[in-house]
Design an enzyme around this catalytic site. Sequence first.
Site, PDB file in Angstrom:
ATOM      1  N   HIS A 125       0.836  -1.200   0.000  1.00  0.00           N
ATOM      2  CA  HIS A 125       0.000   0.000   0.000  1.00  0.00           C
ATOM      3  C   HIS A 125       0.875   1.256   0.000  1.00  0.00           C
ATOM      4  O   HIS A 125       1.853   1.346   0.737  1.00  0.00           O
ATOM      5  CB  HIS A 125      -0.887  -0.022   1.255  1.00  0.00           C
ATOM      6  CG  HIS A 125      -1.832   1.128   1.322  1.00  0.00           C
ATOM      7  ND1 HIS A 125      -2.873   1.272   0.438  1.00  0.00           N
ATOM      8  CD2 HIS A 125      -1.878   2.199   2.156  1.00  0.00           C
ATOM      9  CE1 HIS A 125      -3.538   2.388   0.739  1.00  0.00           C
ATOM     10  NE2 HIS A 125      -2.956   2.956   1.762  1.00  0.00           N
TER      11      HIS A 125
ATOM     12  N   GLY B 118      -0.049  -3.206   5.395  1.00  0.00           N
ATOM     13  CA  GLY B 118       1.069  -2.824   4.531  1.00  0.00           C
ATOM     14  C   GLY B 118       0.903  -3.271   3.091  1.00  0.00           C
ATOM     15  O   GLY B 118       1.665  -2.855   2.219  1.00  0.00           O
ATOM     16  N   GLU B 119      -0.073  -4.139   2.835  1.00  0.00           N
ATOM     17  CA  GLU B 119      -0.206  -4.680   1.483  1.00  0.00           C
ATOM     18  C   GLU B 119      -1.427  -4.071   0.786  1.00  0.00           C
ATOM     19  O   GLU B 119      -1.359  -2.954   0.311  1.00  0.00           O
ATOM     20  CB  GLU B 119      -0.231  -6.215   1.544  1.00  0.00           C
ATOM     21  CG  GLU B 119       1.098  -6.729   2.135  1.00  0.00           C
ATOM     22  CD  GLU B 119       1.257  -8.225   2.126  1.00  0.00           C
ATOM     23  OE1 GLU B 119       0.967  -8.859   1.108  1.00  0.00           O
ATOM     24  OE2 GLU B 119       1.664  -8.781   3.170  1.00  0.00           O
ATOM     25  N   MET B 120      -2.569  -4.775   0.763  1.00  0.00           N
ATOM     26  CA  MET B 120      -3.714  -4.201   0.045  1.00  0.00           C
ATOM     27  C   MET B 120      -4.605  -3.369   0.983  1.00  0.00           C
ATOM     28  O   MET B 120      -5.480  -2.636   0.522  1.00  0.00           O
ATOM     29  CB  MET B 120      -4.484  -5.323  -0.651  1.00  0.00           C
ATOM     30  CG  MET B 120      -3.626  -5.960  -1.763  1.00  0.00           C
ATOM     31  SD  MET B 120      -4.155  -7.615  -2.265  1.00  0.00           S
ATOM     32  CE  MET B 120      -5.472  -7.215  -3.399  1.00  0.00           C
TER      33      MET B 120
END
Lengths: 106, 361
Positions: free
Chosen positions: B118, B160-162
């Site tokens: 993200h 931290g990702e999607m």
Amino acid sequence: MHKTVLFALVILSGLSAGALAANQVIHQQGRVFSSESVTIKKGEALTFVNDDSIPHNLMSATKGSEFNLGSQAPGMSTDVTFKETGDVQVICAIHPRMKMMVKVTD
Amino acid sequence: MSGFFPRRSTMLATAVAAAGFGAIGFASIGLGAVVVGETRRIDLGAKAAPGIDAVKAQYKRPATIPFPKENPYTPEKAALGKKLYFDTRLSVSMAQSCASCHSPGLGWGDGLAVGVGHGMAKLGRHSPTIVNAAWGAIFMWDGRLATLEEQALGPIQAAGEMNMPLEQLMERLVSIGEYKPLFNAAFPDEGMSIKTLAKAIATYERTVVSERAPFDAWIEGNEKAISEEAKRGFAVFNGKALCSACHEGWNFTNDGFQDIGLPSKDVGRGEFVPGVVKMQHAFKTPGLREIARRSPFMHDGSLATLEAVVEHYDRGGVDRPSRSDLMKPLGLTAQEKSDLVAFMKTLTSNLSPTAVPVLPR
């Protein structure tokens, strides 16, 4: 003090009997436990033999029955005594497909 | 062809059983429910080294994809899963899909040293391929997720990702009218839910299988399918270099966790089993299919080429208590190193193009 010595003697004699009797042997050849489930009596030991070609690391995270053999090299054998009744899951920390259940009975 | 590979019997030499192993033979007497005795060496007898045909048989491709009985394959489920996999609206930013980091164009990875999440922030580890995930025993580099269904939901909701809360995602998917009939077709009794979302994505991922490579043709008997260098490399892989102790079977992994001595502070699997020395800095062994398309390598993306990977193993990595007992300086010759690389390149297929699906609106 007297009680402690007696307690120790009881433990040692129990372990001695366990060690002298023929334990059930669990093999680990080919990254597989030789049994998915075994039943033993409280106070008896299982013998975990690494007859595989690579190290294993047997352990249990079952509450109250935690243990960790650390890295067990090929050609090594370790006895593990189970003192309380219940189901204890034994795994290899390295190889996630290796799982077995030890059913400890009265 | 016996003797083609080193004899294992040398590792299993006879030794003296513990004398007096009776009343006081136990090394430790705990007060818990389990007592661990001393470890002793035993005689397992001599084992003949397997011949080349027996070794090759261990690498034969499976005929079918395994699907769990809790989530069997249906074409409707896989088709829905594919749309979800490629849909950027699964991320809060609507800019990232599963395929952003696990792209068919890049060996189902992203070609970067470490993933990007993200806000384009770098993640801590290399994006693993999803090729042959159907055969996985445990998921993520550190094994923190047990099933592919759980794995499918992990990166979606990871901040931290999607960065997409699952409840919010379901509201968004409900608002995209064309998704509902697809869910109803794939899951007639369950409809749209977080659970069916995970099942659909996992089903699609299980259909992503490495295709036949030159290596497979050689395993099946075509001696001309791979070079002599690669054949020698296969022998080194299964022998002197010990690669197959972990990279075993047709997908070249047993999904085990090993510290291979990379100089990283990341404890990996150790976070989940802090008391087990050998799990510190240990990461899941990746499969090697399509490996030539998957650089850079290792859990931290720190090695750019297969040649660098072989050099790392030849040196043995950082010697520390957690390092796998299988890691040690190998003393490979220059020829053996180049043969190993030649062999690994035979694991890459001519992957068919993957058509990006038309997404629901």
